[in-house]
Design a protein around this motif. Sequence first.
Motif: not given
Length: 256
Positions: A178-204
């Motif tokens: 099974m393959e998970l195919v995530p979009p951009s999610v609010r994590t620390t994968l890149l600097p600033g991504q965890e607060t970026n309003e365009h990324a999908m909230p982690l809980e969602e």
Amino acid sequence: MQISGNTIFIPGGTSGIGLALALALRDKGNTVIVGGRRTELLERIAAENPGIDTVTIDTTDPASIQAAAGQVIARHPELNVLIAMAGIMRVEDWRKPESFLAAAEEVVTTNLLGPIRLIAAFIEHLQTRPDATIVTVSSGLAFTPLKITPSYNASKAAIHMLSETLRLQLDGTSVRVMELVPPSVRTTLLPGQETNEHAMPLEEYIAETMELLESRPDAKEIQVERVKFLRYSEVRGEYDEVVAILNSTDPHASGA
């Protein structure tokens, strides 16, 4: 993959999507083992989250993978699910070899060689279980590229094709892929991504993913709605347009 009753190992599950997924799966009645490099972080996760076991593993180190696999199987012989979650993302400028080569090698080692070595370490055991699953993690960027992350895009495209091919090879065994195919999610994968309003909230992202896992246990890919803009750009005949949109806006916009 059934949503409950599994024993699941998640290397790379100490933060972000990995940890959130580990907790959500534990809450559904699974035994979950989280793997990571930092002993102190693993100890804190175990202390703060009853029911989560931990093991030290560096997925860039073949010897560490082999040692961790031995520990996990010895402590949890009923293990039937491997989620190869560990991954990194680096911004690279390929016009300047001195600025990208080390980063590119690091990305490929973690994102591609890591899952390959993990699968190699667990595949014989998984084939002894009556109902087993290997879960790989690709990205919307496996299908539509973000220009600032060439090696990440390539590594995730490779993971997608690896998943497709392993599924063919393992047909007729007890092991599903099974393959998970995530979009951009609010994590620390890149600097600033965890607060970026365009990324999908982690809980969602986790809530939608868990709903899909529960409603589609035989799915080949787990795609939240947000990622389909990238996943199917070429299928829709919109590849060039989506590439242009993705690369003319914020790096985390449009489901990257």
